[in-house]
Scaffold this motif. Structure first.
Motif, PDB file in Angstrom:
ATOM      1  N   ASP A  95      -6.154  -1.116   0.529  1.00 30.40           N
ATOM      2  CA  ASP A  95      -5.238  -0.491   1.314  1.00 30.40           C
ATOM      3  C   ASP A  95      -5.959   0.467   2.417  1.00 30.40           C
ATOM      4  OD1 ASP A  95      -2.641  -1.245   0.497  1.00 30.40           O
ATOM      5  OD2 ASP A  95      -2.754   0.208  -1.199  1.00 30.40           O
ATOM      6  N   ALA A 304       8.539  -8.371  -9.728  1.00 28.73           N
ATOM      7  CA  ALA A 304       7.851  -8.305 -10.967  1.00 28.73           C
ATOM      8  C   ALA A 304       8.314  -7.200 -11.873  1.00 28.73           C
ATOM      9  CB  ALA A 304       6.550  -8.011 -10.421  1.00 28.73           C
TER      10      ALA A 304
ATOM     11  N   ARG B   3       1.309  -1.569  -1.813  1.00 27.28           N
ATOM     12  CA  ARG B   3       0.267  -2.473  -2.422  1.00 27.28           C
ATOM     13  C   ARG B   3      -0.764  -1.690  -3.698  1.00 27.28           C
ATOM     14  NH1 ARG B   3      -2.833  -6.296   0.341  1.00 27.28           N
ATOM     15  NH2 ARG B   3      -1.286  -6.254   2.040  1.00 27.28           N
ATOM     16  N   LYS B   4      -0.450  -0.291  -3.649  1.00 30.94           N
ATOM     17  CA  LYS B   4      -1.280   0.343  -4.489  1.00 30.94           C
ATOM     18  C   LYS B   4      -0.787   0.141  -6.067  1.00 30.94           C
ATOM     19  CE  LYS B   4      -3.427   4.041  -2.650  1.00 30.94           C
ATOM     20  NZ  LYS B   4      -3.111   3.749  -0.998  1.00 30.94           N
ATOM     21  N   ASP B   5       0.236  -0.434  -6.141  1.00 30.88           N
ATOM     22  CA  ASP B   5       1.080  -0.703  -7.606  1.00 30.88           C
ATOM     23  C   ASP B   5       0.632  -2.165  -7.816  1.00 30.88           C
ATOM     24  OD1 ASP B   5       4.354   0.250  -6.034  1.00 30.88           O
ATOM     25  OD2 ASP B   5       2.549   1.529  -7.132  1.00 30.88           O
ATOM     26  N   TRP B   6       0.011  -2.987  -6.904  1.00 33.00           N
ATOM     27  CA  TRP B   6      -0.517  -4.196  -7.390  1.00 33.00           C
ATOM     28  C   TRP B   6      -1.898  -4.347  -8.047  1.00 33.00           C
ATOM     29  CZ3 TRP B   6       1.081  -8.068  -2.991  1.00 33.00           C
ATOM     30  CH2 TRP B   6       2.494  -7.904  -2.684  1.00 33.00           C
ATOM     31  N   PRO B  30       1.469  -8.654  -7.762  1.00 29.01           N
ATOM     32  CA  PRO B  30       2.303  -7.548  -8.538  1.00 29.01           C
ATOM     33  C   PRO B  30       2.620  -8.210 -10.103  1.00 29.01           C
ATOM     34  CG  PRO B  30       3.632  -9.107  -7.036  1.00 29.01           C
ATOM     35  CD  PRO B  30       2.147  -9.057  -6.686  1.00 29.01           C
TER      36      PRO B  30
END
Lengths: 316, 95
Positions: A95, A304, B3-6, B30
């Protein structure tokens, strides 16, 4: 303090003995920063590099050309991923890397700030831009940072088709009508000097060059790489029957290499500063891709999560 | 946010039947299904594989660089673990 000295000594010994540095090994902060910056720039270049060519997918002149161009651009996305993954091993998350590109604080190769105006430009990009990138990347296969080296080996293996497909486009145009050949010459005229600039400033003016060489992050200087590219490209241009736009280009028997003219460094630094023909357009396109992809990322995350919850329920 | 959750996944590819899976690289996804799907697109674009494993990076445990000496150096002086340590006359033939 003495422990740090020991660690420095171990690190120096590894560099001296050609032992790769791996993510969890101790390394000087400056080395970490230097390799991270270079890998991030390299990753950004792969990703931004998709843009000038992406513009031509729908206008490729045949199905053969279209599938080849698609495959090449898909490779570049993959190469960006390999390099982002390598960069992440040094502790900066994805990120942050992407944000730095979008905010304009990270750099990418200046070449991608030039437009691909004609179909011949797609040929010139493959032949010259990928050709120059390959010269650089072959050298980087031997870089001292393990994950970077492995990414480069994979990329080099995949990339030779990129240059060949570009050269084939040029060859077809040069064997075509006068108008087609003129289009190829025009593309060479516009891409030659920016391609030479891809190797960066002369080593004597490059802030990172000497230290990168000492750490074996880079194994050859910018000037030597540029010369290597010129020496191998001139005969390819001759074969096409095209003229390299440099009146000073001449074989030097004594040195066994070509003499050539002067790069317009003012143009180079100006493009790097953000004033190239397409800088704003490129970053805007990346930002739009990021924004327009937000719902896909959200949907994938939600899906998911839903699947995991369903699995838990079934197990209960 | 998104994206941080991935999590990060390590990708292992078996290049053909009979060979081990080998580390190919890593990617974010994910879940395992998406990780496999992305791994296929990224790491097997040219028939590089017939099977893919993905493992969340956080599940991999490893030796530390600081352990290298105590872990691996004791092997160095045990040359009797190698076939060449033993003297067999040539007349015996290949053994």
């Amino acid at each position: 303090m003495s422990e740090e000295k020991d660690l420095q000594a171990i690190f120096d010994k590894k560099i001296e003995n050609e032992v790769k540095i791996e993510p969890k090994d101790w390394m000087p902060d400056a080395y970490r920063k230097n390799v991270l910056r270079q890998m991030a720039q390299h990753a950004h270049s792969e990703v931004v590099g998709m843009l000038p060519e992406g513009n031509w997918i729908a206008r490729a002149p045949s199905m053969r050309r279209k599938v080849a161009l698609l495959a090449k651009i898909q490779d570049e996305a993959g190469h960006g991923l390999y390099l982002y993954s390598a960069a992440e091993t040094l502790g900066k998350d994805r990120d942050t890397l992407v944000r730095e590109l979008l905010e304009g604080t990270a750099k990418y190769s200046s070449i991608f700030n030039y437009p691909a105006l004609t179909w011949a430009d797609i040929g010139a990009v493959g032949w010259l831009v990928d050709g120059a990138a390959i010269v650089n990347q072959i050298m980087l296969q031997k870089t001292s940072y393990g994950p970077y080296s492995r990414a480069m080996i994979r990329i080099c293996k995949e990339e030779s088709f990129h240059q060949r497909q570009g050269y084939e486009i040029m060859l077809t145009l040069c064997r075509g009508t006068d108008e087609q050949k003129a289009m190829a010459q025009d593309a060479l005229n516009r891409f030659w000097w920016p391609s030479l600039m891809m190797f960066g400033p002369s080593d004597k003016d490059s802030p990172h060059s000497a230290q990168s060489m000492a750490w074996k992050v880079k194994r050859m200087g910018n000037d030597d790489l540029r010369q290597k590219f010129i020496d191998q490209t001139v005969k390819q241009a001759d074969f096409l029957g095209l003229t390299i736009p440099d009146p000073e280009l001449k074989w030097n028997e004594e040195k066994g290499q070509y003499d050539w003219g002067q790069i317009d460094w003012e143009e180079f630094f100006n493009v790097i500063k953000g004033n190239g023909p397409c800088n704003k357009e490129r970053l805007a396109a990346r930002q739009a891709a990021y924004d327009n992809g937000a719902w896909v990322r959200e949907a994938a995350t939600a899906y998911a999560k839903k699947k995991a919850e369903r699995k838990d329920k079934e197990a209960a | 946010m998104e994206r941080k959750d991935w999590p990060l996944w390590e990708v292992f590819v078996r290049s053909k039947a009979g060979l081990s899976h080998k580390h190919a690289g890593s990617l974010h996804a994910p879940d395992a299904e998406m990780a496999i799907s992305n791994a296929r697109d990224v790491y097997t674009r040219r028939n590089e594989g017939v099977s893919i494993w993905v493992v969340e990076s956080k599940h991999i445990h490893s030796t530390l660089e600081t352990d290298t000496e105590s872990m691996f150096d004791p092997n160095a002086d045990k040359i009797y673990r190698h076939p060449t340590f033993y003297d067999i006359p040539d007349e015996v033939g290949h053994m």
